[in-house]
Motif scaffolding. Structure first.
Motif, PDB file in Angstrom:
ATOM      1  N   GLU A 162      71.912  18.558  32.458  1.00  0.00           N
ATOM      2  CA  GLU A 162      70.705  18.978  33.170  1.00  0.00           C
ATOM      3  C   GLU A 162      70.840  20.363  33.788  1.00  0.00           C
ATOM      4  O   GLU A 162      69.869  21.107  33.889  1.00  0.00           O
ATOM      5  CB  GLU A 162      70.350  17.929  34.230  1.00  0.00           C
ATOM      6  N   ASN A 165      71.539  22.947  30.015  1.00  0.00           N
ATOM      7  CA  ASN A 165      70.757  22.972  28.783  1.00  0.00           C
ATOM      8  C   ASN A 165      69.531  23.883  28.920  1.00  0.00           C
ATOM      9  O   ASN A 165      68.672  23.664  29.769  1.00  0.00           O
ATOM     10  CB  ASN A 165      70.306  21.564  28.406  1.00  0.00           C
ATOM     11  N   LYS A 167      69.297  26.642  30.168  1.00  0.00           N
ATOM     12  CA  LYS A 167      69.190  27.360  31.439  1.00  0.00           C
ATOM     13  C   LYS A 167      70.314  28.346  31.674  1.00  0.00           C
ATOM     14  O   LYS A 167      70.278  29.117  32.634  1.00  0.00           O
ATOM     15  CB  LYS A 167      69.201  26.344  32.609  1.00  0.00           C
ATOM     16  N   TYR A 168      71.336  28.283  30.865  1.00  0.00           N
ATOM     17  CA  TYR A 168      72.504  29.099  31.178  1.00  0.00           C
ATOM     18  C   TYR A 168      72.897  29.943  29.980  1.00  0.00           C
ATOM     19  O   TYR A 168      73.111  29.428  28.882  1.00  0.00           O
ATOM     20  CB  TYR A 168      73.674  28.197  31.592  1.00  0.00           C
ATOM     21  N   PRO A 176      70.033  30.933  25.794  1.00  0.00           N
ATOM     22  CA  PRO A 176      70.700  29.930  26.637  1.00  0.00           C
ATOM     23  C   PRO A 176      71.432  28.885  25.807  1.00  0.00           C
ATOM     24  O   PRO A 176      71.126  28.673  24.630  1.00  0.00           O
ATOM     25  CB  PRO A 176      69.531  29.292  27.400  1.00  0.00           C
TER      26      PRO A 176
END
Length: 436
Positions: A162, A165, A167-168, A176
DNA sequence: TCATATT
């Protein structure tokens, strides 16, 4: 009202489901439970039943409260005991997907090619203890840009998923990371089977004759005359060289009324007919010719094929009657073999054959067809790879009499079918000394 | 190269 209805047995995250095979079909859940409770804590037993008939399918699930208890059950019972009525020892293993469920395995995609295991580990360790990590690499150890990663607990894996995934972005990357639960074995199998299926449907000439079938047949072979069937030469006019039985076509082996056989005399060339006519055969009285019929649906063989056409022994006393396993009942819906090609029906000791080097494209029906000339085939099973559906080229054929089986060995062992010679032997027997 | 099966 806001209460969620609970299952009557709490099967929580720690519970482990075991699959148990070789459970006699008459056993109840209580009986299975009693047996396992001797070795481990068991919360629940579920017999796996046929959806339609509700009859036991000979296996069950056993739910243990922890992995430790499950392991106790496995080590005490797997291959350790044969239940009365079973043919081989109890199979006790983690149910499909159960091990994976306990692994908490993630797939990580969109990794830059130059990141190392250490780089990935540094990032993902923030969310929990990493039990296993591998970056997928090609032949030159070059990263494929993705990795598999196992956490100690589901909570840790979920937290990483969470948090990261989509987001980074790892350093130097403009996209990402993708973080998701790894595919289960089942999902991968389904995907592979799908692939095989689509490849098969793209195969040219999927229905064409086996290329080497003709050349492989020992044309000089003279089958023993059994006083029964005689194949009129003209009947070759309607041989079909399909390797798969046609869909939606009633199985007509052994069931064509002799009055129809006149059709088979059409459309043959006299030259061909005479060139293959069995000069050396003890030609039976012409009145028997009327009982010649295509012995099988689907794949058929030229006359020289040992088990075909000539090979039927009389199952009933009267010449000219149609030999079939179920002569007294059943008119058209199923062939004797087709109904029993599941592989579960065994004949008496000495009547079961193990066959190797079966042509790749043979299925149960084709195997049965190839062996039905020597006796009543109770069952025929070609083993296939569970994941791909591809034949493993070995299988079993069961007759109701050892004499038929021996005859089949004599005639078919070493017989060239497809590119290879069949190996036909008596099936090994693992059922000799049963416990009481 | 000797028997499956997964609610």
């Amino acid at each position: 009202m806001a209460e969620v209805k609970k299952e009557k047995k709490a099967t929580n995250e720690e519970s482990v489901k075991l699959f148990v095979g070789q459970v006699p079909k008459h056993m109840t859940e209580a009986q299975v439970l009693a047996m396992f409770e001797e070795f481990a804590l068991v919360d629940e037993v579920n017999i796996i039943k046929d959806k339609a008939t509700r009859a036991s399918r000979g296996c069950c699930f056993v739910i243990c409260p922890s992995r430790e208890e499950a392991d106790k059950a496995v080590s005490a019972c797997h291959n350790k005991k044969t239940l009365p009525g079973a043919s081989s020892p109890l199979q006790v293993k983690y149910a499909d997907g159960e091990l994976e469920r306990l692994e908490h395995k993630l797939f990580v995609g969109m990794l830059p090619k130059n990141v190392s295991e250490d780089d990935v580990s540094a990032l993902f360790s923030k969310y929990g203890t990493i039990k296993d990590l591998q970056i997928l690499r090609g032949s030159q150890q070059t990263s494929k840009g993705c990795a598999f990663l196992k956490y100690e607990t589901k909570e840790q894996a979920l937290e990483a998923l969470e948090a990261l995934n989509g987001k980074y972005n790892m350093e130097g990357s403009s996209v990402p990371l993708v973080v998701k639960w790894a595919d289960t074995e089942k999902e991968r199998q389904a995907r592979r089977a799908q692939k095989v299926q689509s490849q098969a449907s793209n195969m040219p000439n999927a229905d064409s004759p086996h290329p080497s079938l003709f050349g492989a047949l020992p044309m000089g072979y003279i089958p023993p005359y059994n006083g029964y069937g005689y194949q009129a030469p003209g009947s070759y006019g309607h041989m079909q060289y399909r390797l798969r039985p046609m869909q939606n076509q009633p199985a007509f082996n052994n069931m064509i009324p002799s009055v129809n056989q006149g059709n088979s005399l059409r459309g043959i060339t006299p030259d061909l007919a005479s060139s293959i006519s069995p000069r050396n055969y003890a030609v039976p009285p012409t009145s028997y010719v009327g009982s010649a019929y295509p012995p099988v649906s689907g794949l058929q063989y030229p006359m020289a094929y040992p088990g075909g056409i000539m090979g039927h022994r009389p199952l009933t006393g009267s010449p000219g009657s149609v030999p079939q396993a179920n002569a007294s009942s059943n008119s058209s819906s199923s062939s004797p073999v087709g109904a029993n090609s599941g592989g579960q029906i065994e004949g008496p000791p000495g009547a079961n054959l193990f066959i190797y080097h079966i042509p790749q494209e043979f299925g149960d029906q084709e195997l049965a067809n190839a062996f039905q000339g020597f006796g009543r085939v109770l069952s025929a099973k070609v083993f296939v790879d569970k994941a791909t559906g591809v034949s493993k080229c070995f299988g079993f054929v069961s007759y109701d009499s050892p004499e038929d089986a021996q005859n089949a060995i004599n005639m078919m062992n070493g017989f060239q079918l497809g590119g290879k010679k069949l190996k036909v032997q008596l099936k090994r027997d693992n059922k000799q000394n049963k416990p009481y």
